[in-house]
Design a protein around this motif. Structure first.
Motif, PDB file in Angstrom:
ATOM      1  N   UNK A  69      -5.770 -17.216   8.447  1.00  0.00           N
ATOM      2  CA  UNK A  69      -5.296 -16.400   9.548  1.00  0.00           C
ATOM      3  C   UNK A  69      -5.808 -14.971   9.507  1.00  0.00           C
ATOM      4  N   UNK A  70      -6.201 -14.424  10.678  1.00  0.00           N
ATOM      5  CA  UNK A  70      -6.698 -13.053  10.694  1.00  0.00           C
ATOM      6  C   UNK A  70      -6.004 -12.153  11.718  1.00  0.00           C
ATOM      7  N   UNK A  71      -5.448 -12.693  12.809  1.00  0.00           N
ATOM      8  CA  UNK A  71      -4.753 -11.883  13.810  1.00  0.00           C
ATOM      9  C   UNK A  71      -3.258 -11.836  13.539  1.00  0.00           C
ATOM     10  N   UNK A  72      -2.652 -10.661  13.666  1.00  0.00           N
ATOM     11  CA  UNK A  72      -1.225 -10.555  13.354  1.00  0.00           C
ATOM     12  C   UNK A  72      -0.588  -9.407  14.134  1.00  0.00           C
ATOM     13  N   UNK A  73       0.742  -9.447  14.204  1.00  0.00           N
ATOM     14  CA  UNK A  73       1.555  -8.328  14.680  1.00  0.00           C
ATOM     15  C   UNK A  73       2.813  -8.300  13.832  1.00  0.00           C
ATOM     16  N   UNK A  74       3.323  -7.102  13.537  1.00  0.00           N
ATOM     17  CA  UNK A  74       4.516  -7.009  12.711  1.00  0.00           C
ATOM     18  C   UNK A  74       4.935  -5.578  12.481  1.00  0.00           C
ATOM     19  N   UNK A  75       5.724  -5.373  11.433  1.00  0.00           N
ATOM     20  CA  UNK A  75       6.245  -4.051  11.095  1.00  0.00           C
ATOM     21  C   UNK A  75       5.691  -3.606   9.743  1.00  0.00           C
ATOM     22  N   UNK A  76       5.315  -2.337   9.664  1.00  0.00           N
ATOM     23  CA  UNK A  76       4.837  -1.777   8.406  1.00  0.00           C
ATOM     24  C   UNK A  76       5.997  -1.708   7.423  1.00  0.00           C
ATOM     25  N   UNK A  77       5.789  -2.321   6.261  1.00  0.00           N
ATOM     26  CA  UNK A  77       6.813  -2.349   5.221  1.00  0.00           C
ATOM     27  C   UNK A  77       6.596  -1.235   4.194  1.00  0.00           C
ATOM     28  N   UNK A  78       5.328  -0.970   3.865  1.00  0.00           N
ATOM     29  CA  UNK A  78       4.984   0.061   2.889  1.00  0.00           C
ATOM     30  C   UNK A  78       3.555   0.509   3.143  1.00  0.00           C
ATOM     31  N   UNK A  79       3.217   1.709   2.654  1.00  0.00           N
ATOM     32  CA  UNK A  79       1.862   2.234   2.851  1.00  0.00           C
ATOM     33  C   UNK A  79       1.306   2.700   1.514  1.00  0.00           C
ATOM     34  N   UNK A  80      -0.032   2.641   1.400  1.00  0.00           N
ATOM     35  CA  UNK A  80      -0.697   3.125   0.200  1.00  0.00           C
ATOM     36  C   UNK A  80      -0.657   4.644   0.110  1.00  0.00           C
ATOM     37  N   UNK A  81      -1.004   5.137  -1.054  1.00  0.00           N
ATOM     38  CA  UNK A  81      -0.889   6.568  -1.337  1.00  0.00           C
ATOM     39  C   UNK A  81      -1.763   7.439  -0.431  1.00  0.00           C
ATOM     40  N   UNK A  82      -2.878   6.898   0.082  1.00  0.00           N
ATOM     41  CA  UNK A  82      -3.793   7.700   0.887  1.00  0.00           C
ATOM     42  C   UNK A  82      -3.582   7.534   2.391  1.00  0.00           C
ATOM     43  N   UNK A  83      -2.626   6.730   2.796  1.00  0.00           N
ATOM     44  CA  UNK A  83      -2.427   6.421   4.219  1.00  0.00           C
ATOM     45  C   UNK A  83      -1.529   7.466   4.861  1.00  0.00           C
ATOM     46  N   UNK A  84      -1.999   8.029   5.980  1.00  0.00           N
ATOM     47  CA  UNK A  84      -1.221   9.043   6.696  1.00  0.00           C
ATOM     48  C   UNK A  84      -0.955   8.647   8.152  1.00  0.00           C
ATOM     49  N   UNK A  85      -1.794   7.780   8.718  1.00  0.00           N
ATOM     50  CA  UNK A  85      -1.718   7.526  10.155  1.00  0.00           C
ATOM     51  C   UNK A  85      -0.604   6.570  10.573  1.00  0.00           C
ATOM     52  N   UNK A  86      -0.067   5.778   9.661  1.00  0.00           N
ATOM     53  CA  UNK A  86       1.053   4.891   9.983  1.00  0.00           C
ATOM     54  C   UNK A  86       2.144   5.063   8.928  1.00  0.00           C
ATOM     55  N   UNK A  87       3.375   4.703   9.326  1.00  0.00           N
ATOM     56  CA  UNK A  87       4.517   4.864   8.437  1.00  0.00           C
ATOM     57  C   UNK A  87       5.336   3.585   8.373  1.00  0.00           C
ATOM     58  N   UNK A  88       6.124   3.417   7.320  1.00  0.00           N
ATOM     59  CA  UNK A  88       7.024   2.259   7.276  1.00  0.00           C
ATOM     60  C   UNK A  88       7.915   2.218   8.513  1.00  0.00           C
TER      61      UNK A  88
END
Length: 327
Positions: A69-88
Motif C-alpha cells: 500500500x502507498x496511498x493513505x489518509x490519517x492523523x499525525x501521531x508523532x513527528x521526527x526531531x527535524x519536522x516543523x511543517x506538521x504537528x501531532x
C-alpha cells in the motif's frame, strides 16, 4: 500493530494480516495513524510481481518492502526531531511511493510527502487522491500543458486515474472526451466530460474528431492507432500501467518503451509518464478539491483484513474509480 504483509509473489491470497512492530519516525519523518488507504494498479503489479521485468526494481524473489500500500489518509501521531511543517493531531494525506506501507494501522512517511487533508473530503476520499491524482495532474498539466479551449481525450476515463483526469481537464478549461464501457457512460458524463465514447460500440481512434492531447491509461491500443486520434502536432501521454491479463515479461512497459523510441522521429509529442509523489502536487490537488473542482469517486470500501478480497475485485471485476481500505 496490524498490517498487510507480503513474503512472496503470487495471487492476492499471498497477502496476509500480521502483527508487526509499530514504526518509529526518523528525524525527517512523521508517524501517521492510518484511517484509510487506497488500492492502485501499482499494488496489483507488486503482489503479482508482474511484469516479471519489474522484479529487478521491486525485488527479485520477493518485494523489498514487506507491507503493501502507498496511498493513505490519517492523523499525525508523532513527528521526527527535524519536522516543523506538521504537528501531532494534523489530518494529512499522502503517497509513500515505492517505500509502501499504507495497508497498516500506522505508517512512517517523510514529511515532504504528506500534505493537509482537503477539509471537505472524508479520509476515504482523501486516500483515493494521491497516486491517481498526481498521475492525472502530471499527465495533463506538467507534461501535457493543457490550455483552455484545447481538446483532451482520456482513454480509461472510468478508472482511478481517469475519473480524476476528466475532472482536472475540465477544470483546466479543456473540451474533454472520455472513453469507457457502456455501464460507465453516465458516470463519466457526470464528471464533466463533454463527449463520452463507449468503446464497445465505437472506436475512438477511427473517429473524425482529433485531439490536442490523448491521455492513454489503458495500454490496449497500438501507437499507430493512438496517434490517429491526435492533431498533427498533438501530444500523446502514455501511462498504461493498469491491471491486465498478466504473466508477461514486459507487460505495458513495452508500449511505453516503443513510444519513447518513436518520439524523436515524429512531429507529435509522445511522452511515457513517470509519476513521482511530491508535496507540491498534493497541495495542488487539495486546492482543486476544496474549490469543488475535484471529487474522488469511490467504488467500494473494504476493511483492512479484506485487502486480498479487495485486490481480487480490482483485478477481476473492472472496478470503476477507486477501491478504498478503511482502517
Amino acid at each position: 500493530m496490524k498490517a498487510i504483509v507480503q513474503d512472496r509473489y503470487g495471487p492476492p491470497e499471498a497477502l496476509t494480516l500480521a502483527e508487526v512492530d509499530t514504526p518509529v519516525p526518523a528525524p525527517d519523518e512523521v508517524l501517521v495513524r492510518v484511517e484509510a488507504a487506497a488500492l492502485n494498479a501499482y499494488d496489483w503489479h507488486i503482489v503479482r510481481g508482474d511484469p516479471r521485468m519489474s522484479r529487478l526494481s521491486f525485488g527479485r524473489s520477493r518485494p523489498r518492502a514487506r507491507i503493501r500500500g502507498r496511498d493513505f489518509a490519517g492523523r499525525v501521531e508523532a513527528v521526527g526531531a527535524h519536522v516543523r511543517e506538521v504537528r501531532p493531531g494534523d489530518a494529512v494525506f499522502g503517497d509513500l511511493g515505492d517505500a509502501n506501507g499504507a495497508f497498516a494501522e500506522y505508517v512512517c512517511v517523510p514529511a515532504t510527502l504528506v500534505a493537509p487533508k482537503p477539509a471537505n473530503l472524508t479520509p476515504q476520499q482523501a486516500a483515493a487522491l494521491p497516486l491517481a491524482g498526481v498521475t492525472a495532474l502530471m499527465g495533463l498539466a506538467d507534461v501535457g500543458q493543457v490550455q483552455a479551449g484545447q481538446r483532451v481525450l482520456v482513454n480509461g476515463a472510468s478508472g482511478g486515474v481517469g475519473t480524476l483526469a476528466v475532472q482536472l481537464a475540465t477544470a483546466l478549461g479543456a473540451t474533454v472526451t472520455g472513453v469507457c464501457s457502456t455501464r460507465n457512460v453516465d458516470l463519466v458524463r457526470s464528471l464533466g466530460a463533454d463527449h463520452v465514447v463507449d468503446y464497445t460500440r465505437e472506436d475512438f481512434t477511427r473517429d473524425a474528431r482529433r485531439h490536442d492531447l490523448v491521455f492513454d491509461l489503458v495500454g490496449n491500443r497500438s501507437l499507430t492507432a493512438l496517434r490517429r486520434a491526435l492533431t498533427p502536432t498533438g501530444t500523446l501521454v502514455l501511462s498504461g500501467g493498469g491491471v491486465y491479463g498478466g504473466g508477461s515479461l514486459l507487460g505495458p512497459v513495452w508500449l511505453l518503451a516503443r513510444g519513447q523510441l518513436l518520439a524523436p522521429l515524429v512531429r507529435q509529442r509522445i511522452v511515457a509518464l513517470a509519476t513521482t509523489p511530491s508535496r507540491q502536487h498534493l497541495d495542488t490537488l487539495r486546492a482543486h478539491a476544496e474549490a469543488g473542482r475535484l471529487t474522488p469517486v469511490i467504488d467500494r470500501t473494504y476493511p483492512l483484513h479484506e485487502v486480498p478480497r479487495a485486490l481480487r475485485y480490482l483485478e477481476g471485476e473492472h472496478a470503476r474509480a477507486k477501491v478504498v481500505i478503511t482502517i
